[in-house]
Design a protein around this motif. Sequence first.
Motif, PDB file in Angstrom:
ATOM      1  N   VAL A   1      -0.249 -16.643 -21.323  1.00  0.00           N
ATOM      2  CA  VAL A   1      -0.614 -14.971 -20.858  1.00  0.00           C
ATOM      3  C   VAL A   1      -0.606 -15.959 -19.392  1.00  0.00           C
ATOM      4  O   VAL A   1      -0.191 -14.985 -18.486  1.00  0.00           O
ATOM      5  CB  VAL A   1      -1.668 -15.382 -21.746  1.00  0.00           C
ATOM      6  CG1 VAL A   1      -2.598 -13.971 -20.692  1.00  0.00           C
ATOM      7  CG2 VAL A   1      -1.516 -15.107 -23.029  1.00  0.00           C
ATOM      8  N   VAL A   2      -1.056 -16.787 -18.732  1.00  0.00           N
ATOM      9  CA  VAL A   2      -1.369 -17.343 -17.769  1.00  0.00           C
ATOM     10  C   VAL A   2      -0.036 -17.311 -16.609  1.00  0.00           C
ATOM     11  O   VAL A   2      -0.095 -16.519 -15.621  1.00  0.00           O
ATOM     12  CB  VAL A   2      -1.863 -18.789 -17.069  1.00  0.00           C
ATOM     13  CG1 VAL A   2      -1.993 -19.049 -15.825  1.00  0.00           C
ATOM     14  CG2 VAL A   2      -3.986 -18.576 -18.035  1.00  0.00           C
ATOM     15  N   SER A   3       1.430 -17.177 -17.500  1.00  0.00           N
ATOM     16  CA  SER A   3       2.329 -17.348 -16.909  1.00  0.00           C
ATOM     17  C   SER A   3       2.610 -15.904 -16.489  1.00  0.00           C
ATOM     18  O   SER A   3       3.346 -15.619 -15.461  1.00  0.00           O
ATOM     19  CB  SER A   3       3.228 -17.998 -17.700  1.00  0.00           C
ATOM     20  OG  SER A   3       4.348 -18.122 -16.773  1.00  0.00           O
ATOM     21  N   GLU A   4       2.574 -15.410 -17.643  1.00  0.00           N
ATOM     22  CA  GLU A   4       3.260 -14.071 -17.136  1.00  0.00           C
ATOM     23  C   GLU A   4       2.431 -12.969 -16.303  1.00  0.00           C
ATOM     24  O   GLU A   4       2.680 -12.673 -15.902  1.00  0.00           O
ATOM     25  CB  GLU A   4       2.802 -12.851 -18.421  1.00  0.00           C
ATOM     26  CG  GLU A   4       3.851 -13.775 -19.897  1.00  0.00           C
ATOM     27  CD  GLU A   4       5.241 -13.355 -19.618  1.00  0.00           C
ATOM     28  OE1 GLU A   4       5.563 -12.483 -19.170  1.00  0.00           O
ATOM     29  OE2 GLU A   4       6.198 -14.176 -19.911  1.00  0.00           O
ATOM     30  N   LEU A   5       0.957 -13.418 -16.898  1.00  0.00           N
ATOM     31  CA  LEU A   5      -0.152 -12.407 -15.462  1.00  0.00           C
ATOM     32  C   LEU A   5      -0.167 -12.690 -14.344  1.00  0.00           C
ATOM     33  O   LEU A   5      -0.202 -12.667 -13.109  1.00  0.00           O
ATOM     34  CB  LEU A   5      -1.491 -13.718 -16.199  1.00  0.00           C
ATOM     35  CG  LEU A   5      -2.233 -11.594 -17.114  1.00  0.00           C
ATOM     36  CD1 LEU A   5      -3.344 -12.091 -17.546  1.00  0.00           C
ATOM     37  CD2 LEU A   5      -1.462 -10.240 -17.349  1.00  0.00           C
ATOM     38  N   ALA A   6       0.175 -14.300 -13.877  1.00  0.00           N
ATOM     39  CA  ALA A   6       0.095 -14.719 -12.346  1.00  0.00           C
ATOM     40  C   ALA A   6       1.427 -14.797 -11.644  1.00  0.00           C
ATOM     41  O   ALA A   6       1.874 -14.322 -10.269  1.00  0.00           O
ATOM     42  CB  ALA A   6      -0.571 -16.154 -12.548  1.00  0.00           C
ATOM     43  N   TYR A   7       2.212 -15.184 -12.230  1.00  0.00           N
ATOM     44  CA  TYR A   7       3.716 -15.592 -12.034  1.00  0.00           C
ATOM     45  C   TYR A   7       5.210 -14.342 -12.027  1.00  0.00           C
ATOM     46  O   TYR A   7       6.137 -14.475 -11.186  1.00  0.00           O
ATOM     47  CB  TYR A   7       4.043 -16.837 -11.698  1.00  0.00           C
ATOM     48  CG  TYR A   7       3.382 -17.467 -11.696  1.00  0.00           C
ATOM     49  CD1 TYR A   7       3.141 -18.125 -10.440  1.00  0.00           C
ATOM     50  CD2 TYR A   7       2.974 -18.269 -12.538  1.00  0.00           C
ATOM     51  CE1 TYR A   7       2.013 -19.160  -9.375  1.00  0.00           C
ATOM     52  CE2 TYR A   7       1.826 -19.162 -11.913  1.00  0.00           C
ATOM     53  CZ  TYR A   7       1.502 -19.787 -11.077  1.00  0.00           C
ATOM     54  OH  TYR A   7       0.647 -21.275 -10.636  1.00  0.00           O
ATOM     55  N   ARG A   8       4.736 -13.894 -13.302  1.00  0.00           N
ATOM     56  CA  ARG A   8       6.019 -13.186 -13.829  1.00  0.00           C
ATOM     57  C   ARG A   8       6.515 -11.830 -13.110  1.00  0.00           C
ATOM     58  O   ARG A   8       7.648 -11.583 -12.413  1.00  0.00           O
ATOM     59  CB  ARG A   8       5.989 -12.645 -15.539  1.00  0.00           C
ATOM     60  CG  ARG A   8       7.165 -11.349 -15.536  1.00  0.00           C
ATOM     61  CD  ARG A   8       8.301 -12.309 -15.815  1.00  0.00           C
ATOM     62  NE  ARG A   8       7.897 -14.072 -16.996  1.00  0.00           N
ATOM     63  CZ  ARG A   8       9.109 -14.621 -17.358  1.00  0.00           C
ATOM     64  NH1 ARG A   8      10.377 -14.070 -17.071  1.00  0.00           N
ATOM     65  NH2 ARG A   8       8.677 -15.455 -17.992  1.00  0.00           N
ATOM     66  N   ASN A   9       5.674 -11.038 -12.349  1.00  0.00           N
ATOM     67  CA  ASN A   9       5.911 -10.054 -11.228  1.00  0.00           C
ATOM     68  C   ASN A   9       6.624 -10.318 -10.452  1.00  0.00           C
ATOM     69  O   ASN A   9       7.658 -10.264  -9.832  1.00  0.00           O
ATOM     70  CB  ASN A   9       4.905  -9.141 -11.609  1.00  0.00           C
ATOM     71  CG  ASN A   9       4.888  -8.916 -12.133  1.00  0.00           C
ATOM     72  OD1 ASN A   9       4.850  -8.349 -13.531  1.00  0.00           O
ATOM     73  ND2 ASN A   9       3.066  -7.764 -12.254  1.00  0.00           N
ATOM     74  N   ASP A  10       6.422 -11.778  -9.861  1.00  0.00           N
ATOM     75  CA  ASP A  10       7.272 -11.766  -8.207  1.00  0.00           C
ATOM     76  C   ASP A  10       8.182 -12.809  -8.757  1.00  0.00           C
ATOM     77  O   ASP A  10       8.710 -12.371  -7.725  1.00  0.00           O
ATOM     78  CB  ASP A  10       5.925 -13.234  -8.172  1.00  0.00           C
ATOM     79  CG  ASP A  10       4.593 -12.329  -7.286  1.00  0.00           C
ATOM     80  OD1 ASP A  10       4.914 -11.369  -6.747  1.00  0.00           O
ATOM     81  OD2 ASP A  10       3.551 -13.864  -6.424  1.00  0.00           O
ATOM     82  N   TYR A  11       8.238 -13.557  -9.592  1.00  0.00           N
ATOM     83  CA  TYR A  11      10.251 -13.507 -10.336  1.00  0.00           C
ATOM     84  C   TYR A  11      10.649 -12.754 -10.527  1.00  0.00           C
ATOM     85  O   TYR A  11      12.232 -13.213 -10.385  1.00  0.00           O
ATOM     86  CB  TYR A  11       9.903 -14.899 -11.351  1.00  0.00           C
ATOM     87  CG  TYR A  11      10.887 -15.466 -12.015  1.00  0.00           C
ATOM     88  CD1 TYR A  11      11.422 -16.862 -11.283  1.00  0.00           C
ATOM     89  CD2 TYR A  11      11.567 -14.721 -13.098  1.00  0.00           C
ATOM     90  CE1 TYR A  11      13.006 -17.343 -11.775  1.00  0.00           C
ATOM     91  CE2 TYR A  11      12.385 -15.216 -14.109  1.00  0.00           C
ATOM     92  CZ  TYR A  11      13.647 -16.781 -13.199  1.00  0.00           C
ATOM     93  OH  TYR A  11      14.088 -16.972 -13.314  1.00  0.00           O
ATOM     94  N   ILE A  12      10.311 -11.860 -11.212  1.00  0.00           N
ATOM     95  CA  ILE A  12      11.114 -10.946 -11.518  1.00  0.00           C
ATOM     96  C   ILE A  12      11.424 -10.091 -10.162  1.00  0.00           C
ATOM     97  O   ILE A  12      13.188  -9.711  -9.788  1.00  0.00           O
ATOM     98  CB  ILE A  12      10.814  -9.634 -12.224  1.00  0.00           C
ATOM     99  CG1 ILE A  12      10.414  -9.873 -13.387  1.00  0.00           C
ATOM    100  CG2 ILE A  12      11.477  -8.323 -12.835  1.00  0.00           C
ATOM    101  CD1 ILE A  12       9.721  -9.167 -14.408  1.00  0.00           C
ATOM    102  N   ALA A  13      10.422  -9.972  -9.191  1.00  0.00           N
ATOM    103  CA  ALA A  13      10.915  -9.458  -7.769  1.00  0.00           C
ATOM    104  C   ALA A  13      12.145 -10.216  -7.533  1.00  0.00           C
ATOM    105  O   ALA A  13      12.680  -9.859  -6.330  1.00  0.00           O
ATOM    106  CB  ALA A  13       9.507  -8.587  -7.032  1.00  0.00           C
ATOM    107  N   ILE A  14      11.768 -11.180  -6.995  1.00  0.00           N
ATOM    108  CA  ILE A  14      12.456 -12.735  -6.438  1.00  0.00           C
ATOM    109  C   ILE A  14      13.917 -11.980  -7.365  1.00  0.00           C
ATOM    110  O   ILE A  14      15.117 -12.197  -6.540  1.00  0.00           O
ATOM    111  CB  ILE A  14      12.116 -13.711  -6.575  1.00  0.00           C
ATOM    112  CG1 ILE A  14      10.737 -14.538  -5.999  1.00  0.00           C
ATOM    113  CG2 ILE A  14      13.230 -14.871  -6.022  1.00  0.00           C
ATOM    114  CD1 ILE A  14      11.466 -13.889  -4.456  1.00  0.00           C
TER     115      ILE A  14
END
Length: 143
Positions: A83-96
Motif C-alpha cells: 500500500v505504501v509503495s503504491e501510494l508513495a511511488y507508483r504515480n511517479d513511476y508511471i509518469a517516468i
Amino acid sequence: MIDRAPHIWLWPGLAMTMALFGLGALSGCSEMSDSMTQAFADPAKYDLYDCKQLEPERKTLASRAAELQGLMAKAETGVAGSVVSELAYRNDYIAIRGQQKFAEEAWRRNKCHESPPAKTDTPIAPSANARPAPPSRSRGAVY
C-alpha cells in the motif's frame, strides 16, 4: 416506532468490503499497460529535442525509473508495504515510464546513435600502496 438497531451490524461488513475493494483497486494499478503510462506524460515534450539533448535525458529517466523501482521494492518489505509503495511511488513511476517511452520514440525518429565514451587523457594516478622510485645514482652526481 421503527427499530433501527438490527441494521447497525451492516456497517462493519460494508466498511470491510469497501476496504478490500480499495486495496484491490490499488493492487490492480501495478498491472498497468504502456498505454496507461502514456496518459501521465506529455507526448510532445521531446519533439523538438535533438540527439545531444535526448541522450542525457534518456539516461536520467532510466536512472530515475531504476531508483523508483528500488524504493518500491524496499517499501514492499515493510508492514503494509504494498500500500505504501503504491501510494508513495507508483504515480511517479508511471509518469517516468511514459516519459521514457516518448523519449525513445523521439530517439528512433531522429535516428540517433549512442555517442562513444569520451577518451580521457589524464594520467593514471599511482596506487596508494606504491613506493616512490629510488633516486638514481648516475656518474658525476654530487651528493
